[in-house]
Enzyme design. Structure first.
Site, PDB file in Angstrom:
ATOM      1  N   THR A 102       6.072 -10.521 -26.293  1.00  0.00           N
ATOM      2  CA  THR A 102       5.231  -9.354 -26.486  1.00  0.00           C
ATOM      3  C   THR A 102       3.792  -9.774 -26.777  1.00  0.00           C
ATOM      4  OG1 THR A 102       5.398  -9.151 -28.900  1.00  0.00           O
ATOM      5  CG2 THR A 102       7.230  -8.282 -27.588  1.00  0.00           C
ATOM      6  N   VAL A 165      -2.452 -20.145 -23.426  1.00  0.00           N
ATOM      7  CA  VAL A 165      -3.700 -20.480 -22.724  1.00  0.00           C
ATOM      8  C   VAL A 165      -3.338 -20.960 -21.322  1.00  0.00           C
ATOM      9  CG1 VAL A 165      -5.826 -21.847 -22.726  1.00  0.00           C
ATOM     10  CG2 VAL A 165      -4.762 -21.220 -24.900  1.00  0.00           C
ATOM     11  N   LEU A 169      -0.072 -23.400 -16.940  1.00  0.00           N
ATOM     12  CA  LEU A 169      -0.878 -24.621 -16.805  1.00  0.00           C
ATOM     13  C   LEU A 169      -0.747 -25.480 -18.059  1.00  0.00           C
ATOM     14  CD1 LEU A 169      -4.198 -23.210 -15.265  1.00  0.00           C
ATOM     15  CD2 LEU A 169      -2.372 -24.446 -14.087  1.00  0.00           C
ATOM     16  N   GLY A 224      -4.596  -5.520  -9.421  1.00  0.00           N
ATOM     17  CA  GLY A 224      -3.750  -5.864 -10.563  1.00  0.00           C
ATOM     18  C   GLY A 224      -4.235  -7.015 -11.403  1.00  0.00           C
ATOM     19  N   GLU A 227      -6.523  -5.487 -17.020  1.00  0.00           N
ATOM     20  CA  GLU A 227      -5.714  -4.620 -17.857  1.00  0.00           C
ATOM     21  C   GLU A 227      -5.880  -3.181 -17.346  1.00  0.00           C
ATOM     22  OE1 GLU A 227      -3.678  -5.539 -20.274  1.00  0.00           O
ATOM     23  OE2 GLU A 227      -4.201  -7.663 -20.061  1.00  0.00           O
ATOM     24  N   ASP A 238     -10.280 -11.830 -24.875  1.00  0.00           N
ATOM     25  CA  ASP A 238      -9.179 -12.680 -24.411  1.00  0.00           C
ATOM     26  C   ASP A 238      -9.618 -14.141 -24.330  1.00  0.00           C
ATOM     27  OD1 ASP A 238      -6.463 -13.036 -23.078  1.00  0.00           O
ATOM     28  OD2 ASP A 238      -7.784 -13.756 -21.493  1.00  0.00           O
ATOM     29  N   LYS A 242      -8.384 -17.543 -26.647  1.00  0.00           N
ATOM     30  CA  LYS A 242      -7.955 -18.823 -26.094  1.00  0.00           C
ATOM     31  C   LYS A 242      -8.801 -19.976 -26.641  1.00  0.00           C
ATOM     32  CE  LYS A 242      -6.244 -16.532 -21.938  1.00  0.00           C
ATOM     33  NZ  LYS A 242      -6.495 -16.192 -20.525  1.00  0.00           N
TER      34      LYS A 242
END
Length: 382
Positions: A102, A165, A169, A224, A227, A238, A242
């Site tokens: 979540t 993050v 990757l 897509g 958000e 965001d 990170k």
């Protein structure tokens, strides 16, 4: 190719919270794995499946029919109950892990309780690792917490967060390996947002003119990449989260630099000040074209210098600066030539990797690759 058998006594008992796109893919990869996983709990926002009699029956539902079983469950979602069940498994000498798929702040706030009960935590949820510094110290076990069971001390659970993050990757694990093997981190810079990557790969190519900013944001939303409300991408939070996650891994001084987590990061928002009070994405998209001129001017200035605009995150360890925002890069730079679609690219400038940095690049978003990051962490527990 044949693989050596893995002993069933090493089974990992897994409770999965969050069964959306990423959660479904994690379950699919677990079921397909040759490793001895036992799914003991599945939970969405409304209901859950929690096995009864865990000691004798590690799985009381058919994993391949888990969606039907969860839909038919009458047991309401209850995270403390899951915590108690996993803690009991640990007391019984078994190994247990919470997988949180979540983005819930509430779920993230419970991680220390799971860890202190000896339960491992694996998650792509950025909230816990990028929040307030005091909580982060509790999360990593530096806040006086210890794992206990029946009055005795047990080994604290591990937390693994590769997918926080860059999805699948190897960014978190690469930084951890660099730090733990004694390399000196000088600077980390990169395009950390798939949304921002797509937007600026199409908006700024180093040439004069081109698609308007509002149109490319609309394209990203239609495809897509954003958000539901693009403001949640364009505000830079965001990327700041990170950067916080990585900064805190480097050394104690970088940890102290961000006492309030991502809120302490110097972050440039691409939301026009006049639109900051807008409450819904549709209204924001309708009004955004009126502000295209300002960012188009920045693109023209970059083109004159034969540069591109990229929204990047920078962790400058030597100068103790952590920031997210627009920067200009020459058209010959990897951030201009190597990126396509919504790729992420991260450069690690270190004492060993100098003058040419270590580069990690690839898809930084999507259910399959995010689930792979979660799965790679689960496999580290065997």
């Amino acid at each position: 190719m044949s693989y050596p058998a893995i002993s069933r006594h090493k089974a990992l008992h897994v409770a999965i919270v969050g069964v959306g796109l990423v959660g479904k893919e994690v379950i699919r990869q677990i079921i397909a794995s040759r490793h001895p996983f036992a799914l003991v709990a599945l939970c969405n926002s409304r209901r859950m499946i929690l096995t009864s009699g865990l000691e004798s029956s590690p799985q009381c539902f058919n994993p391949s029919r888990w969606e039907d079983a969860l839909a038919a469950s009458s047991t309401p979602a209850d995270l403390p109950l899951i915590q108690n069940a996993l803690a009991q498994l640990v007391k019984d000498g078994k190994r247990a892990v919470l997988v949180d798929n979540t983005a819930s702040e509430e779920t993230a706030s419970t991680y220390p309780q799971f860890l202190n009960a000896g339960v491992h935590v694996v998650t792509p949820n950025k909230k816990a690792f990028s929040g307030e510094g005091d909580y982060y110290l509790r999360l990593i076990g530096s806040g006086g917490d210890e794992a206990t069971a029946g009055g005795g001390v047990l080994e604290r659970g591990r937390f693994l967060n590769e997918a926080t993050v860059g999805a699948g990757l190897p960014i978190v694990s690469t930084l951890r390996d660099l730090v733990e093997t004694g390399d000196k981190i000088k600077k980390i810079e990169g395009v950390f947002s798939g949304t921002m990557s797509y937007i600026f790969n199409n908006f700024s190519t180093g040439e004069s003119g081109g698609i308007s900013f509002s149109d490319v944001v609309a394209q990203a939303k239609q495809n897509g990449y954003t958000e539901p409300n693009p403001m949640d991408d364009l505000n830079g939070a965001d990327v700041a989260r990170k950067l916080t996650i990585l900064s805190r891994m480097i050394n104690p001084s970088m940890l102290a630099l961000l006492p309030h987590g991502y809120k302490s990061v110097e972050t440039q928002s691409l939301i026009p000040p006049e639109l900051e009070s807008v409450n819904d994405g549709d209204t924001f998209m309708q009004r955004l074209p009126a502000f295209d001129t300002n960012i188009a001017k920045l693109r023209e200035e970059a083109a004159v210098e034969e540069c591109v605009l990229r929204y990047v995150g920078i962790i400058d360890v030597e100068n103790k600066v952590v920031k997210a925002g627009l920067e200009k890069y020459p058209k010959t730079h990897a951030f201009a030539t190597s990126l396509g679609g919504s790729d992420n690219i991260i450069m690690f400038h270190t004492e060993r990797y100098s003058p040419r940095p270590l580069i990690v690049q690839g898809a930084g978003a999507g259910a399959a690759v995010t689930a792979m990051g979660v799965m790679s962490d689960l496999l580290k527990l065997f």
